[in-house]
Write a protein that holds these residues in place. Structure first.
Motif, PDB file in Angstrom:
ATOM      1  N   MET A   1       0.837  -1.169   0.000  1.00 44.51           N
ATOM      2  CA  MET A   1       0.000   0.000   0.000  1.00 44.51           C
ATOM      3  C   MET A   1       0.888   1.240   0.000  1.00 44.51           C
ATOM      4  SD  MET A   1      -1.688   1.224   3.599  1.00 44.51           S
ATOM      5  CE  MET A   1      -1.839  -0.291   4.448  1.00 44.51           C
ATOM      6  N   MET A   2       0.384   2.283  -0.597  1.00 40.56           N
ATOM      7  CA  MET A   2       1.109   3.552  -0.637  1.00 40.56           C
ATOM      8  C   MET A   2       0.590   4.456   0.477  1.00 40.56           C
ATOM      9  SD  MET A   2       3.293   3.265  -3.036  1.00 40.56           S
ATOM     10  CE  MET A   2       3.854   4.928  -3.126  1.00 40.56           C
ATOM     11  N   ILE A   3       1.508   5.050   1.202  1.00 40.52           N
ATOM     12  CA  ILE A   3       1.162   6.005   2.254  1.00 40.52           C
ATOM     13  C   ILE A   3       1.549   7.387   1.760  1.00 40.52           C
ATOM     14  CG2 ILE A   3       1.567   6.693   4.638  1.00 40.52           C
ATOM     15  CD1 ILE A   3       2.314   3.711   5.142  1.00 40.52           C
ATOM     16  N   ASN A   4       0.607   8.310   1.846  1.00 41.05           N
ATOM     17  CA  ASN A   4       0.772   9.663   1.349  1.00 41.05           C
ATOM     18  C   ASN A   4       1.060  10.601   2.527  1.00 41.05           C
ATOM     19  OD1 ASN A   4       0.347  12.284   0.442  1.00 41.05           O
ATOM     20  ND2 ASN A   4      -1.468  11.777  -0.740  1.00 41.05           N
ATOM     21  N   HIS A   5       2.204  11.249   2.522  1.00 39.63           N
ATOM     22  CA  HIS A   5       2.599  12.142   3.607  1.00 39.63           C
ATOM     23  C   HIS A   5       2.471  13.624   3.253  1.00 39.63           C
ATOM     24  CE1 HIS A   5       4.204   8.867   6.023  1.00 39.63           C
ATOM     25  NE2 HIS A   5       4.832   8.414   4.956  1.00 39.63           N
ATOM     26  N   LEU A   6       1.757  13.944   2.168  1.00 40.88           N
ATOM     27  CA  LEU A   6       1.679  15.331   1.727  1.00 40.88           C
ATOM     28  C   LEU A   6       1.106  16.254   2.800  1.00 40.88           C
ATOM     29  CD1 LEU A   6       2.083  17.454  -0.470  1.00 40.88           C
ATOM     30  CD2 LEU A   6      -0.224  16.908  -1.295  1.00 40.88           C
ATOM     31  N   SER A   7       0.016  15.863   3.434  1.00 44.88           N
ATOM     32  CA  SER A   7      -0.593  16.743   4.442  1.00 44.88           C
ATOM     33  C   SER A   7       0.359  16.980   5.615  1.00 44.88           C
ATOM     34  CB  SER A   7      -1.929  16.192   4.932  1.00 44.88           C
ATOM     35  OG  SER A   7      -1.759  14.966   5.595  1.00 44.88           O
ATOM     36  N   GLU A   8       1.126  15.967   6.001  1.00 41.33           N
ATOM     37  CA  GLU A   8       2.098  16.133   7.089  1.00 41.33           C
ATOM     38  C   GLU A   8       3.194  17.118   6.698  1.00 41.33           C
ATOM     39  OE1 GLU A   8       3.623  12.269   8.275  1.00 41.33           O
ATOM     40  OE2 GLU A   8       1.653  11.402   7.827  1.00 41.33           O
ATOM     41  N   ARG A  36      -6.073  15.182   0.986  1.00 37.91           N
ATOM     42  CA  ARG A  36      -7.029  14.343   1.726  1.00 37.91           C
ATOM     43  C   ARG A  36      -6.804  12.851   1.494  1.00 37.91           C
ATOM     44  NH1 ARG A  36     -10.994  18.502  -0.125  1.00 37.91           N
ATOM     45  NH2 ARG A  36     -11.345  17.082  -1.865  1.00 37.91           N
ATOM     46  N   ASP A  37      -5.761  12.523   0.726  1.00 35.79           N
ATOM     47  CA  ASP A  37      -5.420  11.124   0.422  1.00 35.79           C
ATOM     48  C   ASP A  37      -6.569  10.401  -0.264  1.00 35.79           C
ATOM     49  OD1 ASP A  37      -3.663   9.022   0.263  1.00 35.79           O
ATOM     50  OD2 ASP A  37      -4.005   8.316   2.303  1.00 35.79           O
ATOM     51  N   GLU A  38      -7.222  11.086  -1.194  1.00 38.72           N
ATOM     52  CA  GLU A  38      -8.334  10.508  -1.931  1.00 38.72           C
ATOM     53  C   GLU A  38      -7.963  10.153  -3.372  1.00 38.72           C
ATOM     54  OE1 GLU A  38     -11.821  12.960   0.447  1.00 38.72           O
ATOM     55  OE2 GLU A  38     -11.237  13.621  -1.570  1.00 38.72           O
ATOM     56  N   SER A  39      -6.811  10.565  -3.826  1.00 36.83           N
ATOM     57  CA  SER A  39      -6.398  10.325  -5.205  1.00 36.83           C
ATOM     58  C   SER A  39      -5.989   8.875  -5.399  1.00 36.83           C
ATOM     59  CB  SER A  39      -5.225  11.227  -5.585  1.00 36.83           C
ATOM     60  OG  SER A  39      -5.604  12.575  -5.500  1.00 36.83           O
ATOM     61  N   LYS A  40      -6.422   8.318  -6.519  1.00 36.31           N
ATOM     62  CA  LYS A  40      -6.059   6.936  -6.856  1.00 36.31           C
ATOM     63  C   LYS A  40      -4.853   6.888  -7.783  1.00 36.31           C
ATOM     64  CE  LYS A  40      -9.460   5.175  -4.616  1.00 36.31           C
ATOM     65  NZ  LYS A  40      -9.184   4.829  -3.249  1.00 36.31           N
ATOM     66  N   ARG A  41      -4.677   7.956  -8.581  1.00 35.29           N
ATOM     67  CA  ARG A  41      -3.557   8.036  -9.523  1.00 35.29           C
ATOM     68  C   ARG A  41      -2.955   9.420  -9.453  1.00 35.29           C
ATOM     69  NH1 ARG A  41      -7.526   5.396 -13.117  1.00 35.29           N
ATOM     70  NH2 ARG A  41      -6.895   3.231 -13.226  1.00 35.29           N
ATOM     71  N   VAL A  42      -1.644   9.485  -9.681  1.00 37.47           N
ATOM     72  CA  VAL A  42      -0.953  10.766  -9.671  1.00 37.47           C
ATOM     73  C   VAL A  42      -0.036  10.843 -10.886  1.00 37.47           C
ATOM     74  CG1 VAL A  42       0.514  12.327  -8.344  1.00 37.47           C
ATOM     75  CG2 VAL A  42      -0.943  10.701  -7.143  1.00 37.47           C
ATOM     76  N   VAL A  58      10.482  12.218  -3.756  1.00 43.85           N
ATOM     77  CA  VAL A  58       9.273  11.412  -3.934  1.00 43.85           C
ATOM     78  C   VAL A  58       9.070  10.518  -2.708  1.00 43.85           C
ATOM     79  CG1 VAL A  58       8.170   9.632  -5.337  1.00 43.85           C
ATOM     80  CG2 VAL A  58       9.522  11.411  -6.436  1.00 43.85           C
ATOM     81  N   GLY A  59      10.150   9.934  -2.208  1.00 42.99           N
ATOM     82  CA  GLY A  59      10.078   9.045  -1.057  1.00 42.99           C
ATOM     83  C   GLY A  59       9.652   9.718   0.230  1.00 42.99           C
TER      84      GLY A  59
END
Length: 77
Positions: A1-8, A36-42, A58-59
């Motif tokens: 699974m991918m974890i998105n840290h953008l909001s942090e 909001r971590d709702e995107s499925k593709r970027v 990116v990491g």
């Protein structure tokens, strides 16, 4: 699974979604969906713009973590 840290990352830098939109030229819907971590593709161009604007890799934005289900499959269970 991918974890998105953008909001942090945005929180640490005290940036709003509008700040990111202004700094990257990305659409508000794109930034909001990622925030909001709702995107499925970027799109790769989107990731490039975020990394440049935020001064991160990116990491640092995205982290891969193996799902528990995947761990069982790879371990032969």
């Amino acid at each position: 699974m991918m974890i998105n840290h953008l909001s942090e990352i945005m929180g640490r830098k005290r940036l709003t979604q509008r700040d990111v939109v202004r700094g990257t030229g990305l659409a508000i819907n794109t930034v909001a969906g990622l925030y909001r971590d709702e995107s499925k593709r970027v799109d790769l161009d989107t990731i490039d713009k975020l990394c440049k604007f935020l001064g991160v890799t990116v990491g640092e934005i995205f982290e891969y973590k193996e799902d528990e289900e995947d761990e069982h499959v790879t371990q032969g269970n």
